[in-house]
Enzyme design. Structure first.
Site, PDB file in Angstrom:
ATOM      1  N   ASP A  80     -57.638 -38.649  39.688  1.00  0.00           N
ATOM      2  CA  ASP A  80     -57.378 -38.379  41.134  1.00  0.00           C
ATOM      3  C   ASP A  80     -58.820 -37.677  41.534  1.00  0.00           C
ATOM      4  O   ASP A  80     -59.262 -36.906  40.695  1.00  0.00           O
ATOM      5  CB  ASP A  80     -56.249 -37.226  41.339  1.00  0.00           C
ATOM      6  CG  ASP A  80     -55.907 -37.073  42.610  1.00  0.00           C
ATOM      7  OD1 ASP A  80     -56.215 -37.941  43.278  1.00  0.00           O
ATOM      8  OD2 ASP A  80     -55.292 -35.957  42.721  1.00  0.00           O
TER       9      ASP A  80
ATOM     10  N   HIS B 245     -53.884 -29.251  41.676  1.00  0.00           N
ATOM     11  CA  HIS B 245     -52.575 -29.657  41.321  1.00  0.00           C
ATOM     12  C   HIS B 245     -51.864 -28.624  40.932  1.00  0.00           C
ATOM     13  O   HIS B 245     -52.259 -27.952  40.087  1.00  0.00           O
ATOM     14  CB  HIS B 245     -52.613 -31.036  40.086  1.00  0.00           C
ATOM     15  CG  HIS B 245     -53.539 -31.919  40.543  1.00  0.00           C
ATOM     16  ND1 HIS B 245     -53.993 -33.043  39.904  1.00  0.00           N
ATOM     17  CD2 HIS B 245     -53.512 -32.604  41.876  1.00  0.00           C
ATOM     18  CE1 HIS B 245     -54.519 -34.141  40.362  1.00  0.00           C
ATOM     19  NE2 HIS B 245     -54.255 -33.891  41.665  1.00  0.00           N
TER      20      HIS B 245
ATOM     21  N   SER C 283     -57.859 -30.137  38.876  1.00  0.00           N
ATOM     22  CA  SER C 283     -56.545 -30.241  38.361  1.00  0.00           C
ATOM     23  C   SER C 283     -56.406 -29.049  36.984  1.00  0.00           C
ATOM     24  O   SER C 283     -56.877 -28.052  37.016  1.00  0.00           O
ATOM     25  CB  SER C 283     -56.153 -31.400  37.918  1.00  0.00           C
ATOM     26  OG  SER C 283     -54.701 -31.538  37.321  1.00  0.00           O
TER      27      SER C 283
END
EC number: 3.1.1.61
Length: 202
Positions: free
Chosen positions: A139, A46, A19
Site C-alpha cells: 500500500d 493501518h 503500517s
C-alpha cells in the site's frame, strides 16, 4: 538532498502512510516538525477497525502542531496534522476538503494509503509531498506513483532503517523516489526547507 528545493517548489500538503512499524516512524517524524510549519499534514496508518484510535493523543503529546482526526467535508488547514479514522478511507476532494468513505478495503486496508495519495495528487498536483514509511505490504506504491506523475515530491524511508521494509521497497520499485531517507534526514530537510522558503518569501 531534495531534487526540487522547497524554496522553488511550494508544498501545501504532506501526506504520510505507514503500517507495521509506522507508529514509531510517524512519532519520530512528527516530533521533528517545526511549530510554524505552513503545510498541512495528513496521516494514514493501518489500524484495527473496531476500536477507537488513540493516535491523536499519542501523536499530540509529541508534536508541536495541533493533531486531530479528519472529519467529513472538513476544510484542510495549514499547520495542522490530520489522522485518518479507523475503518474509513480518507480522501481529499478537489476543493481541498476531506471526504470519508466506507468503500471496500484496498490492499486489504481501510484506510488506504493509495487512496489518500491518489486523491491528494489530483487536488494538490505539484504542491504535495508524499512520504512512505515502514510497512509490511505494498500500500502506498500506486499512490506515490500518482503523486510523482502529477509533479509532486515522493520520499521513502530508507528500507534498512524501517521496522518492516516491504512497503518502502515496493514504493521504490514501483514509483521511484525523489529521495530515500532516514527519518532523521526527513525531519532535518522539512525544517530547513520550511525555513528556506520563509526566508525566500520574506
Amino acid at each position: 538532498m531534495l531534487s526540487i528545493p522547497f524554496s522553488s517548489h511550494q508544498i501545501d500538503l504532506i501526506v504520510i502512510g505507514g503500517s507495521a512499524g509506522g507508529i514509531q516512524a510517524m512519532s519520530e517524524l512528527l516530533e521533528g516538525l517545526p511549530a510554524n510549519l505552513s503545510a498541512a499534514v495528513t496521516l494514514v496508518l493501518h489500524m484495527p477497525p473496531n476500536r477507537p484510535s488513540l493516535l491523536p493523543d499519542l501523536f499530540g503529546r509529541r508534536c508541536k502542531l495541533p493533531v486531530k482526526e479528519a472529519e467529513d467535508k472538513e476544510p484542510i488547514m495549514p499547520g495542522t496534522v490530520y489522522l485518518a479514522s479507523p475503518d474509513y478511507h480518507l480522501l481529499i476532494e478537489p476543493e481541498r476538503r476531506f471526504a470519508l468513505s466506507c468503500d471496500e478495503p484496498l490492499n486489504f486496508s481501510r484506510p488506504s494509503i493509495d487512496m489518500l495519495f491518489e486523491s491528494a495528487a489530483m487536488a494538490y498536483r505539484t504542491a504535495v509531498l508524499g512520504i512512505v514509511l515502514s510497512g509490511a505490504n505494498s500500500d502506498g506504491a500506486a499512490g506515490l506513483t500518482a503523486i510523482r506523475s502529477a509533479g509532486g515530491l515522493g520520499w521513502v524511508q530508507l528500507p534498512s532503517e524501517a521496522q518492516a521494509a516491504a512497503m518502502p521497497i515496493a514504493a521504490i520499485d514501483r514509483a521511484g523516489a525523489d529521495s530515500v531517507l532516514t527519518l532523521g534526514k526527513m525531519t532535518e530537510l522539512l525544517a530547513s526547507a520550511h525555513t528556506a522558503a520563509k526566508e525566500t518569501n520574506a
